[in-house]
Structures are given as structure tokens and as C-alpha cells.
Scaffold this motif. Structure first.
Motif, PDB file in Angstrom:
ATOM      1  N   ALA A  48      97.140 -91.704  37.758  1.00 20.10           N
ATOM      2  CA  ALA A  48      97.598 -91.005  39.149  1.00 20.10           C
ATOM      3  C   ALA A  48      98.586 -91.508  39.905  1.00 20.10           C
ATOM      4  O   ALA A  48      98.518 -90.504  40.281  1.00 20.10           O
ATOM      5  CB  ALA A  48      95.879 -92.060  40.329  1.00 20.10           C
ATOM      6  N   THR A  49      98.821 -92.771  39.496  1.00 18.85           N
ATOM      7  CA  THR A  49     100.500 -93.053  39.891  1.00 18.85           C
ATOM      8  C   THR A  49     101.582 -91.604  39.898  1.00 18.85           C
ATOM      9  O   THR A  49     102.378 -91.217  40.375  1.00 18.85           O
ATOM     10  CB  THR A  49     100.757 -94.084  39.584  1.00 18.85           C
ATOM     11  N   VAL A  50     101.308 -91.425  38.380  1.00 18.44           N
ATOM     12  CA  VAL A  50     102.765 -90.278  37.893  1.00 18.44           C
ATOM     13  C   VAL A  50     102.300 -89.601  38.769  1.00 18.44           C
ATOM     14  O   VAL A  50     102.894 -87.934  39.439  1.00 18.44           O
ATOM     15  CB  VAL A  50     102.892 -90.504  35.778  1.00 18.44           C
ATOM     16  N   ALA A  51     100.204 -88.552  38.809  1.00 17.73           N
ATOM     17  CA  ALA A  51      99.886 -87.357  39.499  1.00 17.73           C
ATOM     18  C   ALA A  51     100.512 -87.358  40.675  1.00 17.73           C
ATOM     19  O   ALA A  51     100.386 -86.683  41.174  1.00 17.73           O
ATOM     20  CB  ALA A  51      98.733 -87.239  38.567  1.00 17.73           C
ATOM     21  N   ALA A  52     100.743 -88.622  41.969  1.00 17.41           N
ATOM     22  CA  ALA A  52     101.152 -88.262  42.705  1.00 17.41           C
ATOM     23  C   ALA A  52     102.710 -88.537  42.842  1.00 17.41           C
ATOM     24  O   ALA A  52     103.121 -87.574  44.172  1.00 17.41           O
ATOM     25  CB  ALA A  52     100.710 -89.977  43.638  1.00 17.41           C
ATOM     26  N   ALA A  86     101.654 -92.562  45.856  1.00 17.70           N
ATOM     27  CA  ALA A  86     102.028 -93.362  45.199  1.00 17.70           C
ATOM     28  C   ALA A  86     102.481 -94.975  45.140  1.00 17.70           C
ATOM     29  O   ALA A  86     102.363 -95.478  44.213  1.00 17.70           O
ATOM     30  CB  ALA A  86     103.508 -92.290  44.582  1.00 17.70           C
ATOM     31  N   PRO A  87     102.560 -95.101  45.755  1.00 14.53           N
ATOM     32  CA  PRO A  87     103.066 -97.226  46.021  1.00 14.53           C
ATOM     33  C   PRO A  87     101.685 -97.716  45.943  1.00 14.53           C
ATOM     34  O   PRO A  87     101.548 -98.517  45.586  1.00 14.53           O
ATOM     35  CB  PRO A  87     103.731 -96.870  46.972  1.00 14.53           C
ATOM     36  N   VAL A  88     100.543 -97.082  47.039  1.00 16.48           N
ATOM     37  CA  VAL A  88      99.641 -98.078  46.690  1.00 16.48           C
ATOM     38  C   VAL A  88      99.060 -98.061  44.939  1.00 16.48           C
ATOM     39  O   VAL A  88      98.338 -98.726  44.725  1.00 16.48           O
ATOM     40  CB  VAL A  88      98.284 -97.005  47.391  1.00 16.48           C
ATOM     41  N   LEU A  89      98.903 -96.315  45.234  1.00 14.85           N
ATOM     42  CA  LEU A  89      98.838 -96.682  43.464  1.00 14.85           C
ATOM     43  C   LEU A  89      99.545 -97.505  42.644  1.00 14.85           C
ATOM     44  O   LEU A  89      98.571 -97.878  41.212  1.00 14.85           O
ATOM     45  CB  LEU A  89      98.214 -95.765  42.241  1.00 14.85           C
ATOM     46  N   ALA A  90     100.782 -97.893  42.522  1.00 19.84           N
ATOM     47  CA  ALA A  90     101.639 -98.095  41.687  1.00 19.84           C
ATOM     48  C   ALA A  90     101.029-100.072  41.359  1.00 19.84           C
ATOM     49  O   ALA A  90     101.190-100.387  40.842  1.00 19.84           O
ATOM     50  CB  ALA A  90     102.785 -98.180  42.245  1.00 19.84           C
ATOM     51  N   LEU A  91     100.295-100.529  42.846  1.00 17.02           N
ATOM     52  CA  LEU A  91     100.310-102.015  43.074  1.00 17.02           C
ATOM     53  C   LEU A  91      99.139-101.891  42.806  1.00 17.02           C
ATOM     54  O   LEU A  91      98.673-103.055  41.761  1.00 17.02           O
ATOM     55  CB  LEU A  91     100.243-102.198  44.427  1.00 17.02           C
ATOM     56  N   TYR A  92      98.268-100.425  42.997  1.00 15.17           N
ATOM     57  CA  TYR A  92      96.529-100.887  42.366  1.00 15.17           C
ATOM     58  C   TYR A  92      96.695-101.407  40.289  1.00 15.17           C
ATOM     59  O   TYR A  92      95.877-101.776  40.088  1.00 15.17           O
ATOM     60  CB  TYR A  92      96.281 -99.748  42.929  1.00 15.17           C
TER      61      TYR A  92
END
Length: 74
Positions: free
Chosen positions: A49-53, A26-32
Motif C-alpha cells: 500500500a505504501t508503494v502504491a501510494a 504515503a508517510p502514514v502508510l510507511a509508519l504503519y
């Protein structure tokens, strides 16, 4: 000799693995998502993808708690 484990122990272990991976993603996807937004890209897919994670982490953490053996609960 190895101690006999209940099937719920292995279910909680598997659920914990999925939950942990989702919480790490989740935080990796948020940064992306922020990177894509800063570079002018479309943020729809990374934001989804962030919300899904995050959702996966929440759901699997709740399921993990349900299947934990009695000795492992808070």
C-alpha cells in the motif's frame, strides 16, 4: 461575474487532489508498516500500500503538470 475556466484547469485541480491525497497517505502508510513490523506482523500488505501510494502520487503529479494551464506553470 465569475471568470470562465478552461476544462484543463478542472482536470489539473482533480489530479492535484488525488496526488495530494496520495502524498499524504504515503508517510502514514510507511509508519504503519514500521509499526506492523515492530509488533511482529506481516508487512506485505502495508508495504504494498505504501508503494502504491507513492506510485500514485508520482503519476498523478506528472499528469497534473501536463494539464496545468499555461499561467500556472513554473
Amino acid at each position: 461575474m465569475a471568470e470562465e475556466r478552461e476544462p484543463t484547469f478542472y482536470a489539473a485541480l482533480a489530479l492535484s487532489l488525488v496526488s495530494s491525497l496520495a502524498w499524504l497517505a504515503a508517510p502514514v502508510l510507511a509508519l504503519y508498516t514500521l509499526y506492523v513490523a515492530a509488533t511482529g506482523g506481516a508487512i506485505g500488505d502495508p508495504a504494498f500500500a505504501t508503494v502504491a501510494a507513492l506510485s500514485t502520487g508520482i503519476v498523478f503529479a506528472r499528469l497534473e503538470r501536463r494539464y496545468q494551464p499555461e499561467g500556472f506553470r513554473d
